[in-house]
Design a protein around this motif. Structure first.
Motif, PDB file in Angstrom:
ATOM      1  N   LEU A 177       0.789  -1.015   0.034  1.00 19.22           N
ATOM      2  CA  LEU A 177      -0.085   0.137  -0.021  1.00 19.22           C
ATOM      3  C   LEU A 177       0.957   1.291  -0.015  1.00 19.22           C
ATOM      4  O   LEU A 177       0.405   2.223  -0.636  1.00 19.22           O
ATOM      5  N   GLN A 178       1.824   1.175   0.536  1.00 21.48           N
ATOM      6  CA  GLN A 178       2.783   2.357   0.767  1.00 21.48           C
ATOM      7  C   GLN A 178       3.269   2.828  -0.610  1.00 21.48           C
ATOM      8  O   GLN A 178       3.386   3.877  -1.144  1.00 21.48           O
ATOM      9  N   VAL A 179       3.675   1.632  -1.221  1.00 24.36           N
ATOM     10  CA  VAL A 179       4.283   1.944  -2.601  1.00 24.36           C
ATOM     11  C   VAL A 179       3.311   2.278  -3.559  1.00 24.36           C
ATOM     12  O   VAL A 179       3.582   3.318  -4.403  1.00 24.36           O
ATOM     13  N   ASN A 180       2.084   1.699  -3.720  1.00 26.86           N
ATOM     14  CA  ASN A 180       1.205   2.165  -4.248  1.00 26.86           C
ATOM     15  C   ASN A 180       0.836   3.866  -4.126  1.00 26.86           C
ATOM     16  O   ASN A 180       0.533   4.561  -5.062  1.00 26.86           O
ATOM     17  N   LEU A 181       0.496   4.137  -2.961  1.00 32.13           N
ATOM     18  CA  LEU A 181       0.386   5.438  -2.457  1.00 32.13           C
ATOM     19  C   LEU A 181       1.629   6.395  -3.032  1.00 32.13           C
ATOM     20  O   LEU A 181       1.328   7.479  -3.716  1.00 32.13           O
ATOM     21  N   ILE A 182       2.757   5.963  -2.843  1.00 32.84           N
ATOM     22  CA  ILE A 182       3.915   6.864  -3.356  1.00 32.84           C
ATOM     23  C   ILE A 182       3.868   7.155  -5.012  1.00 32.84           C
ATOM     24  O   ILE A 182       3.989   7.866  -5.417  1.00 32.84           O
ATOM     25  N   VAL A 183       3.602   5.921  -5.551  1.00 31.54           N
ATOM     26  CA  VAL A 183       3.536   5.833  -7.204  1.00 31.54           C
ATOM     27  C   VAL A 183       2.211   6.875  -7.629  1.00 31.54           C
ATOM     28  O   VAL A 183       2.598   7.699  -8.569  1.00 31.54           O
ATOM     29  N   GLU A 184       1.286   6.568  -6.794  1.00 29.85           N
ATOM     30  CA  GLU A 184       0.008   7.710  -7.353  1.00 29.85           C
ATOM     31  C   GLU A 184       0.282   8.971  -7.096  1.00 29.85           C
ATOM     32  O   GLU A 184       0.202   9.830  -8.232  1.00 29.85           O
ATOM     33  N   GLU A 185       0.813   9.339  -6.025  1.00 29.11           N
ATOM     34  CA  GLU A 185       1.240  10.682  -5.640  1.00 29.11           C
ATOM     35  C   GLU A 185       2.100  11.456  -6.496  1.00 29.11           C
ATOM     36  O   GLU A 185       1.852  12.589  -7.048  1.00 29.11           O
ATOM     37  N   ILE A 186       3.254  10.479  -6.699  1.00 34.77           N
ATOM     38  CA  ILE A 186       4.249  11.315  -7.680  1.00 34.77           C
ATOM     39  C   ILE A 186       3.754  11.338  -9.105  1.00 34.77           C
ATOM     40  O   ILE A 186       3.918  12.469  -9.809  1.00 34.77           O
ATOM     41  N   PHE A 187       3.251  10.210  -9.708  1.00 38.64           N
ATOM     42  CA  PHE A 187       2.559  10.102 -11.130  1.00 38.64           C
ATOM     43  C   PHE A 187       1.714  11.403 -11.296  1.00 38.64           C
ATOM     44  O   PHE A 187       1.833  12.270 -12.121  1.00 38.64           O
ATOM     45  N   VAL A 188       0.739  11.531 -10.299  1.00 36.95           N
ATOM     46  CA  VAL A 188      -0.402  12.561 -10.517  1.00 36.95           C
ATOM     47  C   VAL A 188       0.043  13.800 -10.430  1.00 36.95           C
ATOM     48  O   VAL A 188      -0.281  14.816 -11.109  1.00 36.95           O
ATOM     49  N   ASN A 189       1.175  14.013  -9.449  1.00 32.89           N
ATOM     50  CA  ASN A 189       1.766  15.527  -9.292  1.00 32.89           C
ATOM     51  C   ASN A 189       2.415  15.710 -10.804  1.00 32.89           C
ATOM     52  O   ASN A 189       2.476  16.921 -11.488  1.00 32.89           O
ATOM     53  N   ILE A 190       3.209  14.737 -11.378  1.00 32.45           N
ATOM     54  CA  ILE A 190       4.046  14.997 -12.551  1.00 32.45           C
ATOM     55  C   ILE A 190       2.770  15.438 -13.833  1.00 32.45           C
ATOM     56  O   ILE A 190       3.067  16.692 -14.456  1.00 32.45           O
ATOM     57  N   VAL A 191       1.817  14.717 -13.844  1.00 31.36           N
ATOM     58  CA  VAL A 191       0.813  14.856 -14.740  1.00 31.36           C
ATOM     59  C   VAL A 191       0.035  16.107 -14.698  1.00 31.36           C
ATOM     60  O   VAL A 191      -0.202  16.780 -15.532  1.00 31.36           O
ATOM     61  N   ASP A 192      -0.312  16.645 -13.535  1.00 28.50           N
ATOM     62  CA  ASP A 192      -1.039  17.790 -13.212  1.00 28.50           C
ATOM     63  C   ASP A 192       0.047  19.088 -13.147  1.00 28.50           C
ATOM     64  O   ASP A 192      -0.795  20.063 -13.665  1.00 28.50           O
ATOM     65  N   TYR A 193       1.235  19.047 -13.018  1.00 26.12           N
ATOM     66  CA  TYR A 193       2.016  20.216 -13.058  1.00 26.12           C
ATOM     67  C   TYR A 193       3.088  20.529 -13.730  1.00 26.12           C
ATOM     68  O   TYR A 193       3.573  21.518 -13.872  1.00 26.12           O
ATOM     69  N   SER A 194       3.639  19.270 -14.142  1.00 29.68           N
ATOM     70  CA  SER A 194       4.980  19.461 -15.005  1.00 29.68           C
ATOM     71  C   SER A 194       4.820  19.611 -16.489  1.00 29.68           C
ATOM     72  O   SER A 194       5.933  20.296 -17.138  1.00 29.68           O
ATOM     73  N   LYS A 195       3.695  19.672 -17.170  1.00 34.56           N
ATOM     74  CA  LYS A 195       3.784  20.042 -18.654  1.00 34.56           C
ATOM     75  C   LYS A 195       4.664  19.303 -19.434  1.00 34.56           C
ATOM     76  O   LYS A 195       5.252  19.675 -20.220  1.00 34.56           O
ATOM     77  N   THR A 196       4.825  18.084 -19.044  1.00 34.65           N
ATOM     78  CA  THR A 196       5.820  17.003 -19.446  1.00 34.65           C
ATOM     79  C   THR A 196       5.126  16.389 -21.071  1.00 34.65           C
ATOM     80  O   THR A 196       3.888  16.422 -20.988  1.00 34.65           O
ATOM     81  N   GLU A 197       6.012  15.813 -21.664  1.00 32.29           N
ATOM     82  CA  GLU A 197       5.497  15.145 -22.843  1.00 32.29           C
ATOM     83  C   GLU A 197       5.506  13.856 -22.645  1.00 32.29           C
ATOM     84  O   GLU A 197       4.967  12.852 -23.296  1.00 32.29           O
ATOM     85  N   PHE A 198       6.182  13.167 -21.653  1.00 32.95           N
ATOM     86  CA  PHE A 198       6.335  11.748 -21.205  1.00 32.95           C
ATOM     87  C   PHE A 198       6.738  11.538 -19.891  1.00 32.95           C
ATOM     88  O   PHE A 198       7.219  12.598 -19.340  1.00 32.95           O
ATOM     89  N   ILE A 199       6.595  10.354 -19.138  1.00 30.07           N
ATOM     90  CA  ILE A 199       7.050   9.983 -17.904  1.00 30.07           C
ATOM     91  C   ILE A 199       7.603   8.574 -18.135  1.00 30.07           C
ATOM     92  O   ILE A 199       6.843   7.534 -18.313  1.00 30.07           O
ATOM     93  N   THR A 200       8.648   8.425 -17.678  1.00 32.13           N
ATOM     94  CA  THR A 200       9.272   7.050 -17.982  1.00 32.13           C
ATOM     95  C   THR A 200       9.531   6.483 -16.353  1.00 32.13           C
ATOM     96  O   THR A 200      10.140   7.633 -15.442  1.00 32.13           O
ATOM     97  N   VAL A 201       9.382   5.276 -16.003  1.00 29.82           N
ATOM     98  CA  VAL A 201       9.492   5.030 -14.792  1.00 29.82           C
ATOM     99  C   VAL A 201      10.313   3.850 -14.761  1.00 29.82           C
ATOM    100  O   VAL A 201      10.211   2.752 -15.463  1.00 29.82           O
ATOM    101  N   ASN A 202      11.506   3.777 -14.195  1.00 27.67           N
ATOM    102  CA  ASN A 202      12.501   2.761 -13.868  1.00 27.67           C
ATOM    103  C   ASN A 202      12.264   1.956 -12.714  1.00 27.67           C
ATOM    104  O   ASN A 202      12.080   2.696 -11.756  1.00 27.67           O
ATOM    105  N   ILE A 203      12.171   0.746 -12.566  1.00 26.99           N
ATOM    106  CA  ILE A 203      12.117  -0.049 -11.494  1.00 26.99           C
ATOM    107  C   ILE A 203      12.935  -1.224 -11.471  1.00 26.99           C
ATOM    108  O   ILE A 203      13.437  -1.715 -12.230  1.00 26.99           O
ATOM    109  N   GLU A 204      13.661  -1.187 -10.221  1.00 28.18           N
ATOM    110  CA  GLU A 204      14.583  -2.343  -9.628  1.00 28.18           C
ATOM    111  C   GLU A 204      14.011  -2.947  -8.626  1.00 28.18           C
ATOM    112  O   GLU A 204      14.018  -2.075  -7.510  1.00 28.18           O
ATOM    113  N   TYR A 205      14.026  -4.033  -8.099  1.00 28.98           N
ATOM    114  CA  TYR A 205      13.536  -4.554  -6.944  1.00 28.98           C
ATOM    115  C   TYR A 205      14.650  -5.839  -6.575  1.00 28.98           C
ATOM    116  O   TYR A 205      14.918  -6.756  -7.284  1.00 28.98           O
TER     117      TYR A 205
END
Length: 125
Positions: free
Chosen positions: A29-57
């Protein structure tokens, strides 16, 4: 390390969550919340053309890196909001970065070649 590149659209949150879930042993749940908060902020405020997410576990450490070519913004410099003392004093919004700072084990930010890079380290147990 695996990566996914998405359009800056809130509907892309579902495929992003599915992508991250494929890398983890179970939902967190904490990972879900972090991902949602960061992604939504980028979408809402950044005026970006793309979002790339790298993941390593590598058990138990999850590393997420959000990269976008939007407006330069270092979330680590954002002042933490005052937390409300009562539910009546609370307002919707404004806590996403604060919550991410609280839940993550480490956060790193840098701006290079016209891109924001936010790296989030989280122990997942």
């Amino acid at each position: 390390m695996n990566s996914i590149t998405l359009n800056p659209d809130l509907q892309e949150l579902y495929p992003l969550n599915e992508f991250i879930l494929e890398e983890l042993p179970e939902e967190n749940l904490q990972v879900n919340l972090i991902v949602e908060e960061i992604f939504v902020n980028i979408v809402d405020y950044s005026k970006t053309e793309f979002i790339t997410v790298n993941i390593e576990y590598e058990e138990p450490t999850l590393t997420l890196e959000f990269i976008d070519n939007g407006i330069q913004f270092n979330p680590l410099l954002k002042e933490d909001p005052e937390t409300p003392t009562t539910i009546e004093d609370s307002q919707i919004g404004g806590l996403g970065i604060f919550l991410t700072k609280e839940m993550a084990d480490d956060l790193y930010y840098h701006y290079a070649n016209g891109e924001n890079h936010l790296k989030i380290i989280k122990k997942v147990e």
